[in-house]
Each structure stands twice: as C-alpha cells, then as structure tokens.
Design an enzyme around this catalytic site. Structure first.
Site, PDB file in Angstrom:
ATOM      1  N   ASP A  95     -49.166  86.811  52.088  1.00 33.08           N
ATOM      2  CA  ASP A  95     -48.346  86.770  53.051  1.00 33.08           C
ATOM      3  C   ASP A  95     -48.274  88.273  53.600  1.00 33.08           C
ATOM      4  O   ASP A  95     -48.710  89.380  52.876  1.00 33.08           O
ATOM      5  CB  ASP A  95     -46.658  86.605  52.569  1.00 33.08           C
ATOM      6  CG  ASP A  95     -46.306  85.235  52.762  1.00 33.08           C
ATOM      7  OD1 ASP A  95     -47.365  84.257  52.795  1.00 33.08           O
ATOM      8  OD2 ASP A  95     -45.279  84.854  52.788  1.00 33.08           O
ATOM      9  N   HIS A  97     -49.284  88.382  47.856  1.00 32.29           N
ATOM     10  CA  HIS A  97     -49.444  89.457  48.954  1.00 32.29           C
ATOM     11  C   HIS A  97     -50.723  90.219  48.730  1.00 32.29           C
ATOM     12  O   HIS A  97     -50.963  90.776  47.610  1.00 32.29           O
ATOM     13  CB  HIS A  97     -47.946  90.353  48.835  1.00 32.29           C
ATOM     14  CG  HIS A  97     -46.823  89.679  48.968  1.00 32.29           C
ATOM     15  ND1 HIS A  97     -46.211  89.323  48.071  1.00 32.29           N
ATOM     16  CD2 HIS A  97     -46.226  89.382  50.206  1.00 32.29           C
ATOM     17  CE1 HIS A  97     -44.909  88.592  48.436  1.00 32.29           C
ATOM     18  NE2 HIS A  97     -45.210  88.677  49.881  1.00 32.29           N
TER      19      HIS A  97
END
Ligand SMILES: [Zn+2]
Length: 223
Positions: free
Chosen positions: A29, A173
């Site tokens: 993300d 991430h």
C-alpha cells in the site's frame, strides 16, 4: 503406502488456479514507495507476483515504477490520491480522490485499476456506493505484516509468515525499508512451503465480487 506428492510451487507455472494450489497475495500500500524499484527486482528474481494499491500523488511523482509493475505482471489498484479517511470525507472528495488516481495510473501505465482499497481499509455505505459508480470492488486484507509498526526485518518476516495462509491477502508497504529487505527470505520460505505468490485478482477470481462489494467482509458486516 505411497506418500502424497509434495505440494511444491512451480514458480514458472503461468496459469495459477487458486482453488487447486496454495496461493498468497502480497499487497503493498501507499506507493509506489521509495523502495519499489528494489522490490520489483526481488519479485522478478523469484518469479513472484504482487498487488500494489497505489496512492495517486506518488503515481504522479514515480510513474516509471507503475509502468514497470504493470509490464512485469503485477496488479495495480487504487488507494486514493492523498490518503484521507474516506469515512470522514464528502462524496465529492471521495469521487475526486478515486478519479484522480485512476487517471494518474492510466497515464503512467495505460491501464485502468479495477480494485479499490480505501485508506486505512476504512469503508462505509457511502464509500461502497461510490465504488459502484466506478465499477470497483473494495479489497481489504486477511492479515497484516504490521511492518509500519515494527520496522524490524525479523518481526516483519515472522508476522507475515504467520498470516500467510491459503488464499490470504497480506497487507505490506513498499515504503518500509525493512519490508523490502525481508522480502527475499519471505518469498523463499513461502515458495518452499508450496505457496504460489499471485495477484489479488487470482485469489478473488472465484468470489464473483460485484462493484461495491467488500472483501474480505469485516466482522459483523453483510454484503
Ligand atoms: Zn494506506
């Protein structure tokens, strides 16, 4: 008695049927993050696919990574333009956040994202209605690496492996350096345990999700 054939993942296999083999979808993300290039190198080296839920502002500043993600067979989804909480945003803001990001991805890589992951995984009926307008299902995750919290290579690896089960969707991430550093070891361990590293599209193929549907459904929700 013959032992069952070992379920060893063949990383060279092209078509992966996640109803027949063990699949894990790693999702990254907020990117493309600073370490996206290194991550793409690692994924390529291990023939692993991933899904990137991109933030429009970084698509704009790092378009070459987005182009490369698509070219190398990864999936790209929409994670808003500047990461506001959609459940605290007006309909106009949500629409503009989604549209600007879709446009930026289209411009960078020539594709239209098909999946939406709202910032913080926060969704409500208004967000679902707007996702319908854009024709996108809402994709959350089945488990998190907690990488943003620990920023520790060993902890990220341990946590990721503990939530990586059949057809799981794992939140990570690519702006966390330790995540990218841990990735070769995470991928090798998963592949050795028979997992195919696939995109979210492969994992949800048989879910028949409609635009606005949320997957996986948070506890207590009804579709
Ligand atoms: Zn995010």
């Amino acid at each position: 008695m013959a032992a069952p054939a070992p379920a060893v993942a063949d990383p060279k296999a092209k078509e992966v049927d996640c109803t027949r083999v063990k699949c894990v979808a790693l999702t990254f993300d907020d990117g493309p993050g600073k370490y996206a290039g290194k991550l793409l190198d690692i994924l390529k080296e291990h023939d692993a696919k991933a899904t990137f839920f991109l933030e429009g502002q970084y698509v704009k500043s790092r378009p070459a990574y987005v182009k490369r993600m698509v070219k190398e067979g990864h999936a790209v989804g929409n994670h808003s333009y500047a990461h506001p909480d959609f459940t605290k945003s007006t309909a106009a803001t949500i629409r503009s956040e989604i549209k600007k990001t879709n446009d930026a991805i289209k411009k960078a890589a020539g594709v239209e994202p098909k999946l939406l992951r709202p910032p913080y995984g926060m969704s409500d009926l208004q967000v679902q209605d707007i996702a319908v307008e854009f024709g996108m299902p809402i994709i959350l995750w089945t488990g998190g690496s907690r990488d943003w919290e620990s920023k520790n290579e060993e902890k990220i690896k341990k946590q990721t492996l503990s939530v990586a089960k059949g057809n799981s969707i794992v939140l990570m991430h690519d702006w966390v350096k330790q995540t990218v550093d841990a990735m070769p070891s995470i991928i090798k361990t998963l592949q050795r345990n028979g997992y195919h590293l696939v995109t979210v599209d492969d994992v949800i193929k048989h879910e028949e999700l409609k635009p606005g549907d949320v997957f996986p459904l948070p506890e207590g929700w009804e579709q």
